[in-house]
Design a protein around this motif. Sequence first.
Motif, short mmCIF file in Angstrom:
data_model
loop_
_atom_site.label_atom_id
_atom_site.label_comp_id
_atom_site.label_asym_id
_atom_site.label_seq_id
_atom_site.Cartn_x
_atom_site.Cartn_y
_atom_site.Cartn_z
N TYR A 190 42.26 86.35 -1.17
CA TYR A 190 43.11 87.38 -0.59
C TYR A 190 44.33 87.67 -1.45
N LEU A 191 44.54 88.94 -1.71
CA LEU A 191 45.63 89.37 -2.58
C LEU A 191 46.56 90.30 -1.80
N PHE A 203 44.36 92.81 0.22
CA PHE A 203 43.03 93.10 -0.30
C PHE A 203 42.15 91.87 -0.22
N ASP A 204 40.90 92.07 0.19
CA ASP A 204 39.87 91.05 0.07
C ASP A 204 39.32 91.21 -1.35
N VAL A 205 39.54 90.17 -2.18
CA VAL A 205 39.09 90.28 -3.57
C VAL A 205 37.93 89.32 -3.85
N ASP A 210 35.66 94.69 -7.11
CA ASP A 210 35.83 95.71 -6.10
C ASP A 210 36.73 95.24 -4.95
N PRO A 211 38.05 95.22 -5.18
CA PRO A 211 38.98 94.79 -4.13
C PRO A 211 38.91 95.75 -2.93
N ILE A 212 38.89 95.19 -1.74
CA ILE A 212 38.80 96.03 -0.54
C ILE A 212 40.06 95.85 0.29
#
Lengths: 259, 179
Positions: A190-191, A203-205, A210-212
Motif C-alpha cells: 500500500y502506497l 494505492f494498492d500497488v 499497475d497501481p490502483i
Amino acid sequence: MRSLIYFFLILFTFSCTQDSSFLISGNSSGTLSGSYATMLPIDGFLYVINETDIFTYDIADTESPILVDEQNVGFEIESMYHHEGVLFVGSSEALHIFVIQENGIPLRKSETVYNFDNLEEWGSCDPVVADDTYAYVTLRSSTQEGFGCNAVFRVVNELRIYNIENLQEPELLTIRQMDFPKGLAITGDYLFVCEGNLGVKLFDVSDRMDPIEIWSDEGFETFDIILKDGLMMVVGPDAIRQYDYTDINNIEYLTAIEF
Amino acid sequence: MKGVLYVFLLVGVVFFTSCEPEPVPVIMEGMAAIYADVKDYSAIASGPAREIGELGKIVNVGNTLYINELYQGIHVIDNSDPVDPIFTHFLTILGNTDFTIQGTTLYADNGVDLIVIDISDIENIDVVDVIEDQYSGIEDPFQYRPPNYRGVFDCVNLDEGFVVGWELRTLTNPACFAN
C-alpha cells in the motif's frame, strides 16, 4: 549463565520488534520522518543533505557531531529516505542510491536520471520512499523546450515505480500520471501519496506495473505523510490530519490538529 | 524582469514630469522582507504553545510530534491520544525549516548553520553545539522574493539579515517586481 542467555534473548527479541516496526517507516532510530527529510539519524550517524552534498556526522556523542565525510551528490538535492542501510536521495533530476558502509560512510551505487524526454526541468519537488524491492518517486515540475516564442511548456505530475533489486541499475517499471503529487509513504503493498490540494490518496500497488487507487480523502492541502503502526499523520500547510489505517479497507479519520 | 523595467519607467515618468528639482518618491503598497539575525543563538528558546502558521517538515518520536513552522521554529505536540493531540510547547528557532531528533538531542537548521540543541528538559532547551555554515542559504527562493505573490516588493538586502518572513507594507520606490 541461563539468566544471561535470557537477557540476550530478551534483548534480541526487543531489537527484532523494533526492526519490524521500523520497516514501515524506513528509519532505525525511533525517529520517524516524512519523505521530505533532509536530516536522518541512523545507527550512530547523522546524515545531512544541503543543496549539493551529503554530510556524514558521527553522533556517538549526540551533542558533539563530528564530520567524518562529505561527498557531492548532484544538483537541487531535496530529500533523503532510509531503508535497511540504503540511502535514497531525491533531487530534481535524478534518484541517487547509496549504501551505508560499516564505517557509516555512504557509498554511491547508482544515479538514475529521470530524463523528461530531454526537456529541461525546473522547479520540482521530488521525494522518494522505498522498500526491499521497489522505490517510489513522485515528480512534480514544469519543463520547457526551446526559448522565446518557440518555447513549449509541459507540466510533469508523475508517480514512478522502480525495481531496485539491483541497486546499481534501478529499472523503471511504471509511470502513473498524478494531479499534484508530493510526499509519500509505503507499507507493504500500500502506497499513500499526498496530492497537493487534492488531499491524500491510497494505492494498492500489489501489481507494481499497475497501481490502483483504492481510497482518498480530498478537499484540503497536503504535502507530507508519516506512518506509525496503523496511525497515519498527514501534514498540510495549515493542519495535521490523523487517520487509523489498521484496517486498510476501512480507514478511519481521527482528527485534524489545528491550534 | 519586465516588471522591474515598468517600475523604473514609472519612477522616470514621475521624475521628468515633476516641476520639483527633487525626484518625487513613488509610494505604494507592496511586500517587504522581515529580517532576523539567525546567528543570535541566544534567541533559541522554548516557550508556550502558540497558534500555527505555515507548517513544514514533521518528525515523530514516540508519542510526541514535532512540526516545523516555516522560518519560525518547531511546534511540540503530545500525541499520546491521536484523537485529542495537545500542543505543549513552541521552540523558537528563527530561519528553521529542517530538523531531526536523536534521543534528547535536536538537530535543527537556522537557514545557515546546523544547531545542536539539548531538549532533555523541553522547558529549558540549550544550544550545545553549532556547525557553522552547513548551508549556503542562497538556494532558497524565499530569500529573494515573496512566495505566491505578484506585484512590487522591496528588493532583498541580505546584509540586513536572513529573511524569515514577508509582509505587506507601504513602500518607497520599490525596485523589484514578482510576476
